[in-house]
Design a protein around this motif. Structure first.
Motif, PDB file in Angstrom:
ATOM      1  N   LYS B 159       0.826  -1.213   0.000  1.00  0.00           N
ATOM      2  CA  LYS B 159       0.000   0.000   0.000  1.00  0.00           C
ATOM      3  C   LYS B 159       0.860   1.263   0.000  1.00  0.00           C
ATOM      4  O   LYS B 159       0.485   2.269  -0.607  1.00  0.00           O
ATOM      5  CB  LYS B 159      -0.930   0.005   1.219  1.00  0.00           C
ATOM      6  N   GLU B 163       0.121   3.724  -2.999  1.00  0.00           N
ATOM      7  CA  GLU B 163      -0.397   5.072  -2.768  1.00  0.00           C
ATOM      8  C   GLU B 163       0.578   6.149  -3.229  1.00  0.00           C
ATOM      9  O   GLU B 163       0.166   7.251  -3.589  1.00  0.00           O
ATOM     10  CB  GLU B 163      -0.753   5.250  -1.287  1.00  0.00           C
ATOM     11  N   LEU B 187     -10.045  -7.640   3.628  1.00  0.00           N
ATOM     12  CA  LEU B 187     -10.834  -6.743   4.487  1.00  0.00           C
ATOM     13  C   LEU B 187      -9.922  -5.895   5.373  1.00  0.00           C
ATOM     14  O   LEU B 187     -10.137  -4.696   5.533  1.00  0.00           O
ATOM     15  CB  LEU B 187     -11.780  -7.554   5.386  1.00  0.00           C
ATOM     16  N   THR B 188      -8.910  -6.532   5.929  1.00  0.00           N
ATOM     17  CA  THR B 188      -8.102  -5.858   6.954  1.00  0.00           C
ATOM     18  C   THR B 188      -7.018  -4.956   6.371  1.00  0.00           C
ATOM     19  O   THR B 188      -6.265  -4.343   7.119  1.00  0.00           O
ATOM     20  CB  THR B 188      -7.454  -6.893   7.893  1.00  0.00           C
ATOM     21  N   THR B 189      -6.922  -4.898   5.061  1.00  0.00           N
ATOM     22  CA  THR B 189      -5.994  -3.949   4.445  1.00  0.00           C
ATOM     23  C   THR B 189      -6.760  -2.919   3.619  1.00  0.00           C
ATOM     24  O   THR B 189      -6.148  -2.148   2.884  1.00  0.00           O
ATOM     25  CB  THR B 189      -4.980  -4.671   3.543  1.00  0.00           C
ATOM     26  N   GLY B 190      -8.073  -2.918   3.740  1.00  0.00           N
ATOM     27  CA  GLY B 190      -8.863  -1.932   3.004  1.00  0.00           C
ATOM     28  C   GLY B 190      -8.863  -2.156   1.504  1.00  0.00           C
ATOM     29  O   GLY B 190      -8.876  -1.187   0.731  1.00  0.00           O
ATOM     30  N   GLU B 313     -21.691 -14.419   7.987  1.00  0.00           N
ATOM     31  CA  GLU B 313     -21.218 -13.084   8.356  1.00  0.00           C
ATOM     32  C   GLU B 313     -20.072 -12.643   7.438  1.00  0.00           C
ATOM     33  O   GLU B 313     -20.042 -11.508   6.972  1.00  0.00           O
ATOM     34  CB  GLU B 313     -20.761 -13.079   9.824  1.00  0.00           C
ATOM     35  N   LEU B 317     -19.759  -9.442   4.872  1.00  0.00           N
ATOM     36  CA  LEU B 317     -18.660  -8.471   4.905  1.00  0.00           C
ATOM     37  C   LEU B 317     -18.008  -8.359   3.527  1.00  0.00           C
ATOM     38  O   LEU B 317     -17.655  -7.272   3.073  1.00  0.00           O
ATOM     39  CB  LEU B 317     -17.614  -8.878   5.953  1.00  0.00           C
ATOM     40  N   LEU B 320     -20.093  -6.239   1.415  1.00  0.00           N
ATOM     41  CA  LEU B 320     -20.030  -4.834   1.812  1.00  0.00           C
ATOM     42  C   LEU B 320     -18.730  -4.161   1.402  1.00  0.00           C
ATOM     43  O   LEU B 320     -18.714  -3.049   0.897  1.00  0.00           O
ATOM     44  CB  LEU B 320     -20.140  -4.717   3.341  1.00  0.00           C
ATOM     45  N   PHE B 321     -17.611  -4.858   1.646  1.00  0.00           N
ATOM     46  CA  PHE B 321     -16.312  -4.202   1.526  1.00  0.00           C
ATOM     47  C   PHE B 321     -15.567  -4.565   0.244  1.00  0.00           C
ATOM     48  O   PHE B 321     -14.775  -3.781  -0.255  1.00  0.00           O
ATOM     49  CB  PHE B 321     -15.413  -4.573   2.714  1.00  0.00           C
TER      50      PHE B 321
ATOM     51  N   TYR D  25     -13.320   2.485  10.326  1.00  0.00           N
ATOM     52  CA  TYR D  25     -13.460   2.152   8.907  1.00  0.00           C
ATOM     53  C   TYR D  25     -14.697   1.282   8.686  1.00  0.00           C
ATOM     54  O   TYR D  25     -15.482   1.514   7.755  1.00  0.00           O
ATOM     55  CB  TYR D  25     -12.191   1.439   8.430  1.00  0.00           C
ATOM     56  N   GLY D  26     -14.873   0.284   9.554  1.00  0.00           N
ATOM     57  CA  GLY D  26     -16.047  -0.586   9.424  1.00  0.00           C
ATOM     58  C   GLY D  26     -17.347   0.195   9.530  1.00  0.00           C
ATOM     59  O   GLY D  26     -18.272   0.025   8.729  1.00  0.00           O
ATOM     60  N   LYS D  29     -17.911   2.499   6.365  1.00  0.00           N
ATOM     61  CA  LYS D  29     -18.281   1.831   5.121  1.00  0.00           C
ATOM     62  C   LYS D  29     -19.776   1.473   5.113  1.00  0.00           C
ATOM     63  O   LYS D  29     -20.468   1.719   4.121  1.00  0.00           O
ATOM     64  CB  LYS D  29     -17.431   0.568   4.985  1.00  0.00           C
ATOM     65  N   VAL D  30     -20.270   0.910   6.189  1.00  0.00           N
ATOM     66  CA  VAL D  30     -21.682   0.535   6.256  1.00  0.00           C
ATOM     67  C   VAL D  30     -22.563   1.772   6.284  1.00  0.00           C
ATOM     68  O   VAL D  30     -23.631   1.809   5.666  1.00  0.00           O
ATOM     69  CB  VAL D  30     -21.967  -0.330   7.495  1.00  0.00           C
ATOM     70  N   ILE D  33     -22.872   3.117   2.741  1.00  0.00           N
ATOM     71  CA  ILE D  33     -23.763   2.311   1.904  1.00  0.00           C
ATOM     72  C   ILE D  33     -25.225   2.587   2.242  1.00  0.00           C
ATOM     73  O   ILE D  33     -26.101   2.537   1.383  1.00  0.00           O
ATOM     74  CB  ILE D  33     -23.414   0.814   2.082  1.00  0.00           C
ATOM     75  N   LYS D  62     -10.321   4.237   5.048  1.00  0.00           N
ATOM     76  CA  LYS D  62      -9.752   3.044   4.406  1.00  0.00           C
ATOM     77  C   LYS D  62      -8.230   3.050   4.488  1.00  0.00           C
ATOM     78  O   LYS D  62      -7.597   2.012   4.627  1.00  0.00           O
ATOM     79  CB  LYS D  62     -10.198   2.992   2.947  1.00  0.00           C
ATOM     80  N   LYS D  63      -7.652   4.223   4.422  1.00  0.00           N
ATOM     81  CA  LYS D  63      -6.186   4.332   4.478  1.00  0.00           C
ATOM     82  C   LYS D  63      -5.644   4.223   5.894  1.00  0.00           C
ATOM     83  O   LYS D  63      -4.435   4.220   6.093  1.00  0.00           O
ATOM     84  CB  LYS D  63      -5.753   5.656   3.857  1.00  0.00           C
ATOM     85  N   VAL D  65      -6.968   1.897   8.157  1.00  0.00           N
ATOM     86  CA  VAL D  65      -7.405   0.634   8.757  1.00  0.00           C
ATOM     87  C   VAL D  65      -6.238  -0.126   9.398  1.00  0.00           C
ATOM     88  O   VAL D  65      -6.413  -0.849  10.376  1.00  0.00           O
ATOM     89  CB  VAL D  65      -8.131  -0.234   7.700  1.00  0.00           C
ATOM     90  N   ILE D 270     -13.559  -4.246  12.359  1.00  0.00           N
ATOM     91  CA  ILE D 270     -14.512  -4.145  11.244  1.00  0.00           C
ATOM     92  C   ILE D 270     -15.832  -4.817  11.607  1.00  0.00           C
ATOM     93  O   ILE D 270     -16.914  -4.263  11.395  1.00  0.00           O
ATOM     94  CB  ILE D 270     -13.891  -4.775   9.978  1.00  0.00           C
ATOM     95  N   ARG D 271     -15.743  -6.017  12.174  1.00  0.00           N
ATOM     96  CA  ARG D 271     -16.964  -6.748  12.529  1.00  0.00           C
ATOM     97  C   ARG D 271     -17.802  -5.962  13.536  1.00  0.00           C
ATOM     98  O   ARG D 271     -19.024  -5.840  13.383  1.00  0.00           O
ATOM     99  CB  ARG D 271     -16.615  -8.124  13.115  1.00  0.00           C
ATOM    100  N   VAL D 274     -19.271  -2.754  11.945  1.00  0.00           N
ATOM    101  CA  VAL D 274     -20.422  -3.050  11.088  1.00  0.00           C
ATOM    102  C   VAL D 274     -21.642  -3.361  11.949  1.00  0.00           C
ATOM    103  O   VAL D 274     -22.743  -2.847  11.715  1.00  0.00           O
ATOM    104  CB  VAL D 274     -20.095  -4.240  10.152  1.00  0.00           C
ATOM    105  N   LYS D 278     -25.419  -1.617  12.207  1.00  0.00           N
ATOM    106  CA  LYS D 278     -26.602  -2.465  12.001  1.00  0.00           C
ATOM    107  C   LYS D 278     -27.519  -2.410  13.217  1.00  0.00           C
ATOM    108  O   LYS D 278     -28.752  -2.389  13.086  1.00  0.00           O
ATOM    109  CB  LYS D 278     -26.194  -3.915  11.776  1.00  0.00           C
TER     110      LYS D 278
END
Lengths: 323, 323, 323, 323
Positions: B159, B163, B187-190, B313, B317, B320-321, D25-26, D29-30, D33, D62-63, D65, D270-271, D274, D278
């Motif tokens: 990244k 970037e 997910l964990t690195t965006g 779940e 995710l 979503l991501f 971040y989580g 994002k939600v 959306i 996102k950058k 996370v 993230i979990r 989100v 919700k």
């Protein structure tokens, strides 16, 4: 002639490398103490042409000293190769009252500055930033030590699985035409063979070794990227002489360009950044600041030869350990 | 029936994964406290067939708890697929007075034990060890968390350079037929898109995104290895819809299999190792010990279904991501 | 006189440091190529006195090149300070047919060799191994670069929490009487103040800064261990001038001594190890091999001055950044 | 009642911990959306009182996370303990059109929300963020896994030097009143003894072990911080029973609070992020989202008991390995 510098423009160009932000921090701190403003130019020559300038503060850069990449972003610019592009760049420098430029980049970056100097008489200073360590006039380029550390941390991991399976592993590292990363990462991980571009496609000795390889241990080959010695080529040659060998390839790729810089690269960035500003204050221009034999050293752009040759001691080590 | 166990044979089999040594340590410590000897068998079933046995000490294993790989080495064994091979293995187990076996490995390892149980009535316990997290009966396999951590540390580095250049990067991670590593590391690195084998070759949404990609930021794609979604395929599809995109590929490869295990994998190794011995002491046999919903859980070998399905779940995710 | 060397004894002494195993690997490889045996002596002079000798193989050392600590173990020996101890050591060297000695250690180790040379005429070579970088005759000692990298990785972490809370942090690093680790780790983490033993207890400038500190940002102080500047002392002085400051102390301690060596330390170990054997082959004796200005350099034990002075450039950087 | 949420306020409070940025971040994002704006509140309750609000974008988060610390900064607020402070906070929430709040923090943070709910009827959701893992209603708190990984990486380094010298090392880890970090980091580094607050000051068994310690190996003690078992106390007791022991102390300190979050903590962030959004969409309020037995779980603030008890399995492991 020696008019006081009030505003230094900074940019990074070519491939990014860890330590560029540390160099910016070094520049900013000394500039600040000397009452000089600094202005960041985004995306190298592209930003100069686009007029993408913004002021930088030493306190912000202090928080970036340990980050990889370059906060000024970088790019290659085709437009700067044209006279129209360079004129536009000059116009924006003048509009932003930039009276000195410090560029962090490689060979191509400095050649760009040399051409630019034909129409722009503000002083330029270059700082060598590339993981390939292939620039003459400095023993180390910014990012090389970090790239080698990233390479060896990953090769250490590969050794775990190689030794668990008694496998042959070919690990390809970066370096373009230079074998520096391969030599350093190969020696320091106990590689059984190290192939570098400077030695060409001659790896008969490796094939001799592998021919009799009995799978009673791991066997690690570290190779540079390159047409004549890339991992796939070496792999296919090995399979010719020993078809049953259990072999895997990993190409470390761009992970070597990123990550937080090592201690050495941060120090090097700070040292070179400080020296770049000092050089400007001493009315130096069109020179690259480097480290030769642990001393700061200036090399005029027009005396730079691209290749930083692998030195005699390294060649001897390569003979001893990599063959 | 419930005769006292005096000597447990241990081996690792299939692909190695970080945490296997921690599991050996867990086994050794409980065995020691219960006055049971432990015997290491080198290179999985191969060593069993070759009679490669040697005693292990808890104090030696304590020094290996933090090391990647497996000190017992591992291998795939064609000979064990034959009845002659298995008979030889049985003979060596008997000669070495092994009265219980604990195997750390994957699906194939446990199938081997099931077949072996037809001629060998000493109790077998399995511990799931693979970075792919693709074994049913456990939420986590040994090595998965370490592999994901290695993947994300490397993707974080990528990244930095992505970037700095505003580039598209496709990073290929491991997982065989399972998307676990890809989902977790993406997910964990965006990541801007995540492609997994379970979703097949459908990545039109990704192509739609990339079609309009304006190079004003980095764009990160994390893909699983696999015929239908490997990095090269995705790369060529992207270039079809957006030929000018500045794109790079990195395949992380076997670095994901090595390195010191993460805290979770060490704990998991110890927990499963302890439970394996306890299960033997409770006269359990032919079961795999695993962790389901954070509780220790036993699954009979003959009830194991290979695939550990990506749960609801995670799928949400991913929607979503990763899209 | 120049009789052929057949068996080199190796030992590590004093505090351990990362890179010692790489040096052993370097020695072993060159010795092997020259048909010379190598013998490990456990726990430094203690093992010499106890007769704790065992042969070493290059292939085993290859697997240890990336490991921290010293596989030969190390210790301080009071008995070697006595003539009886040294005589016993000599007897065991003779019994084991050791005809040359290579020691990896610090100042005290080499002084021990100098005294030993009064009764023992086999050639001695020293390799500087200490994280403190406080030995004259070399720009870098084995382990220094690794220690600094460990320090900055931990200080980077501390910066995360310091910036989240806008706190003052005092981080104490090692170095005994030398400020090298503090200067390097302080500069490369953007410290707001750096205190080193060489500058004594003068840190009024720091107190001036802290007096007006407004808690609108983190404030990082890196200090060397030492009676006059340790973290507690600095902390209490800060609280005198600004009692409300939210301040935390972390003393990094012995983590700086361990861990896998950095690329630079592994290379340095290999380079010095190779040169040590070459020096023996050239009939050199009672010298330490070092790196001065990136060149290999020999310093006779009896010309060694302990302190490696912080050089002018570093002092200037300290003034610029640490004040 | 179930009116549509349009703008969620986010803040972090109490001690920072790795993974907080991933949670943001989580959430972002939600929210994006679902067409919901998110607003960052700086420095926890302090920023709420000061009116320090600013909009957040999912693309910026996102950058972040993979970054440690919290980009929203954190603080403890004395003013929020007063009714005047809380009224001012409410006023600023209303002025900024915040119609829901998500707080990441510990026990104290949620108690603050409970009190706040007396005058403020917008829905609150809590996310447990603390390295101490001492909150009931969740098996893992954000930051715990990262803290343990940082601890074991440092203890692994200490083992290198401990084994080189055959020394006793006492390593003190964090955890306030909870032994979670100590148990996990002690077990996974092969500690010879592990002392946790829950077991009180009873460590006679340790002294018995050390009494007969013969210095023929390293001896590692991992202790929690705390009045009754801190490193210094344990050290002095050990020296009473074995005065000649070569002993060192390292207190890992705040490094455990920083650094890039582990894979598990990023996923957890993230979990939970989100799920927090919700939950708001499902008209939940005044609950903490957690993970129990790997399932998302809601706990009302007023049912929370502080201490997350060390469970039976862990206690047994502690008995087996740490004694």
């Amino acid at each position: 002639m020696n008019k006081k510098i009030k505003n230094i423009g900074l940019f990074t160009s070519g491939g990014d490398s860890p330590g560029m932000n540390a160099a910016l921090y070094g520049i900013a701190k000394v500039a600040e103490i000397n009452g000089i403003k600094i202005t960041g130019i985004l995306k190298g020559y592209e930003g100069m042409i686009n007029g993408d300038f913004s002021p930088l503060k030493s306190s912000d850069l202090k928080k970036m000293v340990h980050r990889g990449g370059t906060l000024l972003k970088t790019a290659r610019s085709k437009r700067f190769l044209t006279i129209e592009g360079r004129k536009l760049a000059l116009k924006h420098l003048q509009e932003n009252n930039i009276d000195a430029l410090i560029a962090i980049g490689g060979d191509g970056t400095f050649k760009g500055l040399l051409t630019f100097s034909e129409i722009c008489d503000i002083p330029f200073i270059g700082i060598p930033g590339t993981i390939d360590n292939d620039i003459s006039g400095t023993d180390y380029t910014l990012g090389f030590d970090s790239a080698v550390n990233t390479a060896i941390e990953n090769i250490d991991k590969i050794k775990d699985t190689a030794e668990s399976h008694n496998r042959v592993f070919i690990v390809e590292v970066m370096g373009r035409d230079s074998g520096y990363i391969a030599i350093h990462s190969g020696l320091t991980t106990g590689a059984d063979a190290i192939l570098i571009p400077e030695s060409g496609k001659d790896f008969i000795y490796l094939l001799d070794k592998v021919k009799n390889y009995d799978s009673e241990d791991a066997f690690l080959v570290v190779v540079s990227e390159g047409d004549e010695i890339g991992a796939e080529l070496v792999s296919s040659k090995i399979k010719e002489v020993n078809p049953n060998v259990d072999l895997r390839i990993t190409k470390l790729g761009h992970v070597q360009r990123g990550g937080n810089p090592s201690a050495l690269d941060r120090m090097l960035g700070i040292r070179l950044g400080v020296e770049a500003v000092k050089s400007l204050l001493q009315s130096k221009k069109n020179v690259m600041v480097g480290i030769l034999n642990n001393q700061l050293h200036l090399t005029p752009f027009n005396e730079m030869v691209k290749q930083h040759q692998v030195n005699k001691e390294l060649h001897e080590l390569l003979e001893l350990f990599g063959k």
